[in-house]
Scaffold this active site. Sequence first.
Site, PDB file in Angstrom:
ATOM      1  N   ASN A 216      -2.489  22.523  22.165  1.00 48.07           N
ATOM      2  CA  ASN A 216      -3.732  22.554  22.950  1.00 48.07           C
ATOM      3  C   ASN A 216      -4.906  22.758  21.992  1.00 48.07           C
ATOM      4  OD1 ASN A 216      -4.440  25.505  22.685  1.00 48.07           O
ATOM      5  ND2 ASN A 216      -2.354  25.653  23.473  1.00 48.07           N
ATOM      6  N   ASP A 285       2.976  27.026  27.491  1.00 53.41           N
ATOM      7  CA  ASP A 285       3.825  27.544  28.573  1.00 53.41           C
ATOM      8  C   ASP A 285       5.154  26.798  28.639  1.00 53.41           C
ATOM      9  OD1 ASP A 285       1.980  29.403  29.507  1.00 53.41           O
ATOM     10  OD2 ASP A 285       0.899  27.847  30.598  1.00 53.41           O
ATOM     11  N   LYS A 296      12.187  11.632  12.556  1.00 56.11           N
ATOM     12  CA  LYS A 296      11.000  11.172  13.269  1.00 56.11           C
ATOM     13  C   LYS A 296      11.417  10.144  14.308  1.00 56.11           C
ATOM     14  CE  LYS A 296       6.533   9.057  12.433  1.00 56.11           C
ATOM     15  NZ  LYS A 296       5.933   8.003  11.654  1.00 56.11           N
TER      16      LYS A 296
HETATM   17  N1  CTP Z   1       0.495  34.157  27.572  1.00 56.34           N
HETATM   18  C1  CTP Z   1       1.534  34.647  26.820  1.00 56.34           C
HETATM   19  N2  CTP Z   1       2.690  33.933  26.671  1.00 56.34           N
HETATM   20  C2  CTP Z   1       2.830  32.745  27.275  1.00 56.34           C
HETATM   21  C3  CTP Z   1       1.782  32.226  28.061  1.00 56.34           C
HETATM   22  C4  CTP Z   1       0.628  32.961  28.190  1.00 56.34           C
HETATM   23  O1  CTP Z   1       1.386  35.729  26.249  1.00 56.34           O
HETATM   24  N3  CTP Z   1       3.974  32.076  27.106  1.00 56.34           N
HETATM   25  C5  CTP Z   1      -0.713  34.969  27.693  1.00 56.34           C
HETATM   26  C6  CTP Z   1      -1.968  34.382  27.104  1.00 56.34           C
HETATM   27  O2  CTP Z   1      -2.143  34.780  25.733  1.00 56.34           O
HETATM   28  C7  CTP Z   1      -3.054  34.980  27.987  1.00 56.34           C
HETATM   29  C8  CTP Z   1      -2.346  35.141  29.333  1.00 56.34           C
HETATM   30  O3  CTP Z   1      -0.968  35.108  29.059  1.00 56.34           O
HETATM   31  O4  CTP Z   1      -3.443  36.258  27.540  1.00 56.34           O
HETATM   32  C9  CTP Z   1      -2.671  34.143  30.388  1.00 56.34           C
HETATM   33  O5  CTP Z   1      -2.441  32.831  29.933  1.00 56.34           O
HETATM   34  P1  CTP Z   1      -2.647  31.597  30.908  1.00 56.34           P
HETATM   35  O6  CTP Z   1      -2.226  30.367  30.174  1.00 56.34           O
HETATM   36  O7  CTP Z   1      -4.024  31.621  31.508  1.00 56.34           O
HETATM   37  O8  CTP Z   1      -1.674  31.955  32.093  1.00 56.34           O
HETATM   38  P2  CTP Z   1      -0.268  31.508  32.445  1.00 56.34           P
HETATM   39  O9  CTP Z   1       0.517  32.706  32.807  1.00 56.34           O
HETATM   40  O10 CTP Z   1       0.272  30.667  31.348  1.00 56.34           O
HETATM   41  O11 CTP Z   1      -0.470  30.685  33.784  1.00 56.34           O
HETATM   42  P3  CTP Z   1      -1.053  29.214  34.085  1.00 56.34           P
HETATM   43  O12 CTP Z   1      -1.026  28.448  32.785  1.00 56.34           O
HETATM   44  O13 CTP Z   1      -0.115  28.668  35.094  1.00 56.34           O
HETATM   45  O14 CTP Z   1      -2.433  29.436  34.618  1.00 56.34           O
END
Ligand code: CTP
Length: 406
Positions: A216, A285, A296
Amino acid sequence: MNDTHCLFTGYQGRHVHLGVTGSIAAFKALSLMRRLLAAGVSVGVTLTEAATHFVTPLSFEALGADPVLAGMFASEAASFAHLGPAQAADTFAVVPATANTIARMAHGMADTLLSCQLLAFEGPVVVAPAMNPRLWNATATQANWETLLARGVIGVTPDCGEMACGETGQGRLAEEHAIGMAILRTLTPQDMAGKKVLVSLGPTREYFDAARFWSNPSTGLMGACVAMAAWLRGADVTVVHGPVSWWFPESVHTVAVTSAAQMYDACLEVWGQSDYGVMTAAVADFAPTPLPGGGKFKKESADEGPPLVFSPTRDILSAMGQSKMPGQTLVGFCAETEKLRENAQGKLTRKRCDIIIANPIGSVEAGFASSSNTALALAADGREETWEKLPKTDMAWKIWDFTIPS
Ligand code: CTP
């Protein structure tokens, strides 16, 4: 080098006296002074006689220094100006410092205006040397330097590289942001002294073949600002970062990781010994399962592209929330395109955070890769604040004000 995470402001009413000595790096004191002025600091200057051969007092005056002093017996030095800055300044910084000035300081000499002022000064002193590597490595210079450090002087060690004289070695004046931050730290109330802080920042990369990954656009700027703000306030900081390169002071411990799984392990290892955890990282995520073969992926092997299968990564913030001990404070971030408050409140509770900082994304003025940010801060104890379009350095300061007990 991008130093946006070092551009803190709000130092109005603080005063630095800058001693400039006779090195080819003397001109760099001008831009350092501008940086301090931009932070709100007022700056006075004393040049040694040798420094005036490299840069003029007028240059400092024209850029806003007041007073600018040069020479023990100059008329402007008549009314006890040799001791004046010792009374007025919060911090005395010697940039660049020659071997000669370092020797004078180590031996308590008072035969120039600058050495006299330094001898009389009782506050914090920051010294950034610049000289030929042989002068720097000389036994006498090293002994003098050790004497100053043992006396509590804050040393900003010279960098290695090519010198103006063509030689290579250690002796180049440290980077401006390194000197600037060492000075600002002396001007900052140390309300986080002794606290251990863990900050995660940047994106993660989930490789699915030898050359390609899922990621990202996070730059890690928000987290870098949070880490620097904690360091300025005296905290002992550990940064776990994805593949981004931000400069941090030597005393900040950094752990470089690539994938979400590596970030999970690194954060959980440090969290047990931390007082505060601030998770700004944009962790993937989902991660694609690596394609078979390990090499590759070749275009000709499938017309529709690589057959990617995603599986969820472990949530680092949730795991830290689960293992949180009394006395630990956990701050999460969330970036949302809709229902900011509702989603933030849900994550605050679900991930067992004490605080959540929610950023709207999708506008050019906030979120990923932007130098300013808009946020809603929610605390588990019911407090909340809204911050409109602030530079991320200011936002970082507010996050700590909101997080640490007053
Ligand atoms: N976070 C984390 N580990 C992950 C995903 C997210 O520690 N695998 C943490 C991020 O660093 C941030 C918080 O969770 O502090 C929220 O991340 P966000 O991406 O907004 O939330 P998600 O729980 O991933 O939900 P969604 O993407 O569905 O909104």
